[in-house]
Design an enzyme around this catalytic site. Sequence first.
Site: not given
Length: 308
Positions: A223, A271
């Site tokens: 993350r 992502h």
Amino acid sequence: MSPIVLVGPGKDLVEAHRLLQQMRPALRFCYPDDSLAQAAEVAICWAPPSGSFARLPQLKLIHSVGAGADPIIREPSRPASAAVCRIVDPGHCQGMLEYVLWGVLHYHRRFDQILANQSQQRWERLTQHGAQQTRVGVMGLGQLGKAAAEQLARLGFATRGWARSAQPLPGVATFTEAQLPDFLDGLDILVCLLPLTERTQGILGAETFAHLTPGAALINCGRGGHLRVDDLLGALASGQLRGALLDVFEQEPLSREHPLWSTPGVTVTPHIASSASLSVIAEQILTNIDRQQAGLPLFNRVDTALGY
Ligand code: OXD
């Protein structure tokens, strides 16, 4: 049944809505501004905007459309009594494996340097090293990290794995939470596949980088909150790190002005390391909605205290 509320903005939320409606025409979907939302017992979301759940008093299940549910867990308005579930797609593991292998091979075979040489029309045959001479460390040995570490070990890399309570893995030297410095010591490539929790927030910082071999590379598919961006920029500037492959960011999409786009040595991907398939997302959400309605235990429920 009460309507299902889609809490945006989000990753794949519009497509998920379309498919869910197609698969179950009888279900009613709404958005938080809709007066129907007040009665919703199920919410579907990725990263709920701050305060989103305050206006949804009846929630019993909050379903993530992603493999992670950390943006939901961190949202202060989340009712503690609502179950949180995530998506577990076996295909997700394959996608992540491909991304990590691509990154590791990129740095191991020094393609970053070869591409930099190409931009200067420079013909230089860099010395090649065997995989066993490259020390790769995988942080996080959940489903994805475990698969990545095992595959790297199979390819001959000197592989280490680090997790809160690391289990033995074939061909991988595993380290527990307290052994972090030993795990990091002299790594050439550090791969982060950790869940984001209070303990792992900011773990990719100067202190961690200082343990790696000078000129090491970082691959972050955990993350954005794991990475201290200023520390990364400092480590790249000093040469402690020679490159970073980053797929996740504190704010997504990454703003156009963000320095990471143009920092030499940084590769930014949006992502995309791996995504669950839309049909799996829709099927798993519908199954859990049915189970919640029938009072059955839910699949892929997140431990909100642990954070994953
Ligand atoms: C995630 C996903 O959780 O992409 O990061 O599903």
